[in-house]
Design an enzyme around this catalytic site. Structure first.
Site, PDB file in Angstrom:
ATOM      1  N   ASN A  16       0.930  -1.024  -0.034  1.00  0.00           N
ATOM      2  CA  ASN A  16      -0.035  -0.109   0.029  1.00  0.00           C
ATOM      3  C   ASN A  16       0.826   1.312   0.092  1.00  0.00           C
ATOM      4  OD1 ASN A  16      -1.585   2.003   0.606  1.00  0.00           O
ATOM      5  ND2 ASN A  16      -2.307   1.172   2.567  1.00  0.00           N
ATOM      6  N   HIS A 102      -9.662   0.980   4.605  1.00  0.00           N
ATOM      7  CA  HIS A 102      -8.347   1.313   5.347  1.00  0.00           C
ATOM      8  C   HIS A 102      -8.666   2.127   6.593  1.00  0.00           C
ATOM      9  CE1 HIS A 102      -4.294   2.405   6.329  1.00  0.00           C
ATOM     10  NE2 HIS A 102      -3.808   1.285   5.645  1.00  0.00           N
ATOM     11  N   GLU A 104      -7.167   4.610   7.702  1.00  0.00           N
ATOM     12  CA  GLU A 104      -6.885   6.112   7.598  1.00  0.00           C
ATOM     13  C   GLU A 104      -8.120   6.648   6.837  1.00  0.00           C
ATOM     14  OE1 GLU A 104      -3.440   5.540   5.338  1.00  0.00           O
ATOM     15  OE2 GLU A 104      -2.271   5.028   7.464  1.00  0.00           O
ATOM     16  N   GLU A 174      -5.661  -5.121  10.374  1.00  0.00           N
ATOM     17  CA  GLU A 174      -4.749  -3.935  10.532  1.00  0.00           C
ATOM     18  C   GLU A 174      -4.865  -3.332  11.935  1.00  0.00           C
ATOM     19  OE1 GLU A 174      -2.562  -3.115   6.614  1.00  0.00           O
ATOM     20  OE2 GLU A 174      -4.278  -1.591   6.773  1.00  0.00           O
ATOM     21  N   GLY A 241       4.942   1.141   4.795  1.00  0.00           N
ATOM     22  CA  GLY A 241       6.175   1.654   4.686  1.00  0.00           C
ATOM     23  C   GLY A 241       7.283   0.866   4.166  1.00  0.00           C
TER      24      GLY A 241
END
Ligand code: PGA
Length: 257
Positions: A16, A102, A104, A174, A241
């Site tokens: 991602n 997600h 976020e 997650e 990341g």
């Protein structure tokens, strides 16, 4: 040796890229990944760039085994929704997957469980696979609400899907406290939730519970991927990341479990 050779569920390693790369950087990373992991067969390799570079990334990996996902889509096929794009548009340009829900997006764009479920449905309507994210915050975990929260998030999605769609869904657990924090759930903590999720799916369809790939996401890196992937109910990883550098992402794709 990769676990996918020994298990029925083919593993997935998905990167991602969030809003981390410019256009040149995205093209360069895609070309470099095409060389490094473009031939991999033991695992489905998926990358998720930002919308404006999707077609360029799709071109850069064409002819390889790498698939391209979007990071979001709208629920509707067409309409006056400035700044949005449909799952159909994604399918048309060559995306095979779309990430929905997600954390976020749930946090910054206030996406509800129901809206995320509608997005998963929209993906299936367009013929692409939703990678649906779920996960608890640190406060929720500390309050002992982890299972309650992820049940509600997961059931909203499962209850919206048809029997044919269900086994094709990809779920990504997650934990929000592990995303971008360097803090990973231990393999045991992740396995506990993944096993619990498979139990929820089994209430809807026992066969689908065996088939659905459940990815773990949250600070997955070369140093911890092997122990996470060794868990029986972890079928892959959604990587933020560590997906932005060829070397680290390639090491994750070639995990040893
Ligand atoms: P991270 O992000 O690997 O940087 O923690 C994971 C994700 O948000 O999908």
């Amino acid at each position: 040796m990769q676990k996918s050779f020994t298990m029925d569920r083919r593993t997935i390693i998905a990167g991602n890229w969030k809003m981390m790369l410019g256009a040149n950087e995205a093209r360069e990373l895609a070309s470099s990944l095409a060389k490094a992991v473009g031939e991999v067969e033991h695992t489905e390799v998926i990358i998720a760039p930002s919308p404006p570079v999707l077609t360029q990334v799709i071109d850069a990996v064409s002819g390889t085994n790498i698939k391209v996902s979007a990071q979001n889509c709208h629920t509707e096929q067409k309409g006056a929704f400035t700044g949005e794009w449909s799952a159909e548009l994604l399918a048309e340009i060559g995306c095979t997957h779309v990430i929905v829900g997600h954390s976020e997006r749930r946090k910054y764009f206030h996406e509800s469980n129901e809206f995320v479920a509608q997005k998963a449905l929209a993906a299936f309507r367009a013929g692409i696979i939703p990678i649906a994210c779920i996960g608890e915050t640190l406060e929720e975990r500390e309050a002992g609400e982890t299972f309650e929260i992820i049940s509600a998030q997961t059931e909203a999605i499962l209850s919206a899907l048809s029997k044919e769609q269900l086994p094709k869904l990809v779920l990504a657990y997650e934990p929000v406290w592990a995303i971008g924090t360097g803090k990973t759930a231990t393999p045991k903590q992740a396995q506990e939730v993944h096993e619990f999720l498979r139990g929820i799916i089994a209430k809807y369809d026992e066969d689908a519970a065996k088939e659905i790939r459940i990815l773990y996401g949250g600070s997955v890196k070369p140093e911890n991927v092997d122990s996470l992937m060794a868990m029986p109910d972890i079928d892959g990883a959604l990587v933020g990341g560590a997906s932005l550098k060829t070397e680290s992402f390639a090491r994750i794709v070639n995990y040893e479990a």
